[in-house]
Design an enzyme around this catalytic site. Structure first.
Site, PDB file in Angstrom:
ATOM      1  N   ASP A 201      23.007  10.397   9.296  1.00 42.33           N
ATOM      2  CA  ASP A 201      24.096  10.917   8.666  1.00 42.33           C
ATOM      3  C   ASP A 201      24.449  10.346   7.575  1.00 42.33           C
ATOM      4  O   ASP A 201      25.045   9.212   7.495  1.00 42.33           O
ATOM      5  CB  ASP A 201      25.360  10.828   9.864  1.00 42.33           C
ATOM      6  CG  ASP A 201      26.552  11.482   9.424  1.00 42.33           C
ATOM      7  OD1 ASP A 201      26.797  11.901   8.173  1.00 42.33           O
ATOM      8  OD2 ASP A 201      27.465  11.365  10.105  1.00 42.33           O
ATOM      9  N   LYS A 227      32.147  16.054   0.363  1.00 40.43           N
ATOM     10  CA  LYS A 227      32.456  14.612   0.311  1.00 40.43           C
ATOM     11  C   LYS A 227      32.045  14.280  -1.077  1.00 40.43           C
ATOM     12  O   LYS A 227      32.312  13.032  -1.444  1.00 40.43           O
ATOM     13  CB  LYS A 227      31.734  14.114   1.374  1.00 40.43           C
ATOM     14  CG  LYS A 227      31.598  14.766   2.704  1.00 40.43           C
ATOM     15  CD  LYS A 227      33.074  14.265   3.306  1.00 40.43           C
ATOM     16  CE  LYS A 227      33.024  14.612   4.861  1.00 40.43           C
ATOM     17  NZ  LYS A 227      34.225  14.564   5.437  1.00 40.43           N
TER      18      LYS A 227
END
Length: 406
Positions: A201, A227
């Protein structure tokens, strides 16, 4: 000489606004980053000049949109140093990417009763729940690498937990809650030595660090566009070609097929095998523009600037009586803290009135919060456009809020 974010800030129109009459101090970047003009212009230009469905049209707009979409895939492959652009699968984000991997492993028959899935105590719910669902469907067991009191993973326990029954090892590169930077290369090597598939991740790593998937040696890596200064609703699953080729498709529909009859369907090659239906075309193109924006500044420059800010914020907050910092001193991206006798939501609400945007709550890490005996924390998280003045405002706002609450 310290990096000056002022020219960068000019590229982010949203940062010039005021909140409750005060300049906005945006420190919720681990949840989502703001978007620079280059990304906003890319999204607008797509809809103004290119908007058409891709891959199946013979007309000009369809060809132009297809070329832009596939050029974006190549840009992202270069950014990740992927061996082949076909290893880059467009998804809706990290959560979608991890669910894709867990689902294709479930239906592949590779995971059986008695097998083990190994995750860590630092995981976001999106790297917990899909594996729990896989275990429920296959009879596999979920095991968890514990963490120390400083928020780092217990590496000795990790090595002990790795066995010949470990079929998947999944963990984050950087904790979204505590900013813990895991030793991913060493952990990947250990897991691969146990013949485990490895899923990384990288949602929190992608904004702050350079990623070289070939050097890492993992089997899968997931990240989210929002992000890294790109739009929401787009992300990447990178996977080794030989692993993806060996696994079945997940969703059925257009584009993921070569030929369909009512008797049988033959599936498309990578990457289209995992991209059923019309993708987020604009999002993919804008994601490539976001990586161009980051590379234009320099990933090392971004990392050094953010690390300096987070250290300054940690020092300032630690000087306030009653503040407890969570995570190790060499954290990245996110700084979580709590204050004895003060609810994180109350603190976040008060400093919002002073124009400071932080995140409060469990950060989709409820097991981690339970490990530390709290319901949640206050989290400040940093991006390339944040400044020293904003760090000072954060610290003074927390101090002022505490004087009001005590």
């Amino acid at each position: 000489m310290a990096f000056d974010p002022s020219p960068v800030r000019e590229q982010f129109p949203i940062l010039s606004q005021k909140v409750n009459g005060r300049p906005l101090v945006y420190l919720d970047n681990a949840a989502t980053t703001q978007k620079p003009l280059s990304v906003l212009d890319t999204s607008r230009r797509y809809y103004e000049e290119l908007n058409a469905n891709i891959h199946r049209g013979a007309h000009h707009l369809a060809r132009a949109a297809t070329e832009a979409h596939e050029a974006a895939r190549e840009t992202i492959a270069r950014h990740l140093n992927a061996a082949d652009p076909a290893e880059v699968i467009f998804t809706a984000g990290t959560t979608d990417s991890i669910n894709l991997v867990a689902s294709i492993l479930t239906i592949s028959g590779r995971i059986a009763t008695g097998d083990e899935i190994l995750i860590s105590a630092l995981e976001h719910h999106s790297n917990i729940v899909p594996w729990q669902m896989l275990c429920e469907r296959t009879g596999a067991m979920l095991k968890v690498i514990p963490c120390h009191d400083d928020g780092t993973l217990d590496q000795e326990a990790f090595k002990t937990l790795l066995t010949d029954r470990t079929k998947v090892t999944a963990f984050n590169w950087i904790s979204n809650a505590f900013g813990t930077v895991n030793p991913v290369r060493e952990m990947i090597d250990a897991a691969k030595a146990a013949s485990s598939l490895v899923v990384i991740d990288a949602a929190q790593a992608a904004p702050h660090l350079a990623i070289d998937v070939q050097a890492l040696g993992a089997d899968f890596l997931a990240l989210s566009g929002h992000k890294v200064y790109a739009p929401t609703g787009v992300g990447i699953l990178w996977g080794k070609r030989e692993v993806l080729d060996s696994l079945p498709p997940w969703r059925g529909g257009g584009e993921m097929i070569k030929e369909v009859t009512f008797a049988k369907t033959t599936y498309n090659d990578l990457p289209f095998k995992y991209e059923a239906g019309t993708p987020n075309i604009e999002g993919a193109i804008a994601l490539a523009a976001a990586f161009d924006f980051m590379n234009g500044i320099g990933l090392e420059t971004i990392h050094e600037h953010e690390n300096r800010l987070i250290r300054k914020a940690a020092e300032g907050l630690a000087s306030i009586q009653g503040v407890r910092l969570y995570g190790p001193d060499d954290r990245a991206g996110a700084l979580s803290f709590g204050i004895e006798g003060v609810h994180h939501y109350d603190l976040g609400t008060l400093i919002d009135q002073m124009g400071v945007a932080v995140r409060t709550g469990h950060h989709c890490c409820q097991p981690l919060m339970a490990r530390f005996g709290v319901t949640g924390t206050t989290r400040a998280s940093f991006a390339v456009y944040n400044t020293d003045d904003e760090v000072e405002t954060l610290v003074s706002s927390v101090d002022r809020a505490l004087s009001m609450l005590r």
